[in-house]
Design an enzyme around this catalytic site. Structure first.
Site, PDB file in Angstrom:
ATOM      1  N   HIS A  36      -2.036  -2.176   1.836  1.00 35.95           N
ATOM      2  CA  HIS A  36      -1.344  -1.679   0.653  1.00 35.95           C
ATOM      3  C   HIS A  36      -1.041  -0.184   0.820  1.00 35.95           C
ATOM      4  O   HIS A  36      -1.615   0.681   0.170  1.00 35.95           O
ATOM      5  CB  HIS A  36      -2.160  -1.993  -0.600  1.00 35.95           C
ATOM      6  CG  HIS A  36      -2.423  -3.469  -0.709  1.00 35.95           C
ATOM      7  ND1 HIS A  36      -1.514  -4.341  -1.248  1.00 35.95           N
ATOM      8  CD2 HIS A  36      -3.469  -4.218  -0.282  1.00 35.95           C
ATOM      9  CE1 HIS A  36      -1.992  -5.574  -1.178  1.00 35.95           C
ATOM     10  NE2 HIS A  36      -3.170  -5.528  -0.579  1.00 35.95           N
ATOM     11  N   HIS A  72       5.349  -1.659   0.155  1.00 34.18           N
ATOM     12  CA  HIS A  72       4.634  -2.868   0.547  1.00 34.18           C
ATOM     13  C   HIS A  72       4.738  -3.959  -0.511  1.00 34.18           C
ATOM     14  O   HIS A  72       5.139  -3.715  -1.650  1.00 34.18           O
ATOM     15  CB  HIS A  72       3.167  -2.562   0.834  1.00 34.18           C
ATOM     16  CG  HIS A  72       2.377  -2.152  -0.369  1.00 34.18           C
ATOM     17  ND1 HIS A  72       2.343  -0.861  -0.827  1.00 34.18           N
ATOM     18  CD2 HIS A  72       1.598  -2.868  -1.231  1.00 34.18           C
ATOM     19  CE1 HIS A  72       1.579  -0.783  -1.903  1.00 34.18           C
ATOM     20  NE2 HIS A  72       1.119  -2.003  -2.175  1.00 34.18           N
ATOM     21  N   ASP A  92       2.618  -7.050  -2.522  1.00 33.62           N
ATOM     22  CA  ASP A  92       1.343  -7.645  -2.908  1.00 33.62           C
ATOM     23  C   ASP A  92       1.532  -9.149  -2.990  1.00 33.62           C
ATOM     24  O   ASP A  92       2.320  -9.642  -3.810  1.00 33.62           O
ATOM     25  CB  ASP A  92       0.894  -7.135  -4.282  1.00 33.62           C
ATOM     26  CG  ASP A  92       0.410  -5.697  -4.255  1.00 33.62           C
ATOM     27  OD1 ASP A  92       0.323  -5.116  -3.161  1.00 33.62           O
ATOM     28  OD2 ASP A  92       0.135  -5.154  -5.340  1.00 33.62           O
ATOM     29  N   HIS A 130      -3.639 -11.656  -3.730  1.00 39.61           N
ATOM     30  CA  HIS A 130      -4.203 -10.313  -3.837  1.00 39.61           C
ATOM     31  C   HIS A 130      -5.198 -10.213  -4.998  1.00 39.61           C
ATOM     32  O   HIS A 130      -6.245  -9.578  -4.877  1.00 39.61           O
ATOM     33  CB  HIS A 130      -3.061  -9.307  -4.001  1.00 39.61           C
ATOM     34  CG  HIS A 130      -3.462  -7.871  -3.953  1.00 39.61           C
ATOM     35  ND1 HIS A 130      -4.499  -7.405  -3.188  1.00 39.61           N
ATOM     36  CD2 HIS A 130      -2.940  -6.771  -4.592  1.00 39.61           C
ATOM     37  CE1 HIS A 130      -4.603  -6.091  -3.339  1.00 39.61           C
ATOM     38  NE2 HIS A 130      -3.691  -5.698  -4.192  1.00 39.61           N
ATOM     39  N   HIS A 147      -0.818  -7.485 -12.286  1.00 37.96           N
ATOM     40  CA  HIS A 147      -1.109  -8.149 -11.010  1.00 37.96           C
ATOM     41  C   HIS A 147      -1.585  -9.583 -11.242  1.00 37.96           C
ATOM     42  O   HIS A 147      -1.141 -10.515 -10.558  1.00 37.96           O
ATOM     43  CB  HIS A 147      -2.185  -7.382 -10.236  1.00 37.96           C
ATOM     44  CG  HIS A 147      -1.677  -6.211  -9.465  1.00 37.96           C
ATOM     45  ND1 HIS A 147      -1.476  -4.975 -10.016  1.00 37.96           N
ATOM     46  CD2 HIS A 147      -1.319  -6.087  -8.153  1.00 37.96           C
ATOM     47  CE1 HIS A 147      -1.051  -4.132  -9.093  1.00 37.96           C
ATOM     48  NE2 HIS A 147      -0.934  -4.791  -7.950  1.00 37.96           N
TER      49      HIS A 147
END
Length: 257
Positions: free
Chosen positions: A67, A71, A73, A77, A200
């Site tokens: 990371h 980049h 994810d 992750h 996330h």
């Protein structure tokens, strides 16, 4: 004969006028590349292991955390049992793109979060976000890329400060617009103050990806471009540096007409 030549000239001129513009939305990796400031993370390293003078070939070895820099994810992750970066279906890495300009809000409040009301305002001005798009959030943080402490926004207590998506906005974009991924020009799709990393979790649970430290978002229009996302294909990886390419369409398409 003159009519034929004129027609050929017009056709060639028309072809030239619609040649799409292509942009690289990625930062080059080097020892100054920004990366998530967590335990075990380390700067990018490049070491020469063979030279033309000694070995007849120039070869190097690289070392870096997943990371770092521009980049991706991967879904694994933040969620168990989800695809790693090598398992993301190729069709998920090609998508129409849209850009939400969040710079004014971010300028006045480094902890600002994109809301569903902001999305509604964007759609009122530019049209509905197409299903299967990748949404990019332009906060203006790219101008701090070469100023690591300013990019992190770290205060005296060590708390990070930079803008991001709200959980409600991420949930809306995943469920109501079926986005393939969300991108941003900061270290994280979650705001810097987040401790729970809700965005996330929302993305990864839905097998979507995040794109972080995306470069040159100031060069994109609100819509009218396509994205190609090419992460390192590391088996078992939770993400990794990637090249992101944008192909801009006509002016009319970029304006959302």
């Amino acid at each position: 004969m003159s009519w034929i030549l004129c027609t050929v000239d017009l056709l060639l001129a028309d072809e030239t006028s619609v040649v799409p513009q292509r942009l690289d939305l990625s930062y080059a990796l080097n020892p100054q590349s920004n990366f998530w400031p967590g335990p075990g993370y380390s700067p990018f390293q490049l070491e020469t292991i063979a030279t033309l003078e000694k070995n007849g070939v120039l070869s190097k070895k690289v070392s870096f955390p997943e990371h770092i820099g521009t980049h991706l994810d991967a879904p694994n992750h933040f969620e168990q049992g989800q695809p790693d970066v090598s398992q993301i279906p190729v069709e998920q890495l090609f998508a129409p793109g849209v850009l939400i300009d969040f710079t004014a809000r971010a300028e006045s409040n480094p902890d600002a979060e994109l809301s569903t009301a902001d999305i509604a305002d964007w759609e009122a001005a530019h049209g509905r976000i197409p299903d299967g798009a990748v949404v990019l959030l332009h906060t203006g943080w790219g101008r701090f890329w070469t100023q690591p402490e300013r990019f992190l926004g770290r205060d005296v207590r060590g708390q990070l400060h930079f803008p991001g998506y709200s959980a409600e906005a991420a949930k809306f974009l995943v469920e109501q617009r079926q986005v393939k991924g969300l991108g941003i020009d900061t270290l994280s799709v979650d705001p810097g103050t987040s401790k729970s990393f809700d965005v996330h979790h929302i993305l990864n649970l839905a097998q979507r990806y995040g794109l972080e430290n995306v470069a040159h978002l100031d060069q994109l229009p609100p819509r009218g471009f396509d994205l190609i996302i090419a992460p390192l294909k590391v088996e078992g990886g939770t993400g990794g540096p990637c090249r992101i390419f944008a192909t801009l369409k006509s002016t009319a398409d970029a304006a959302g007409k």
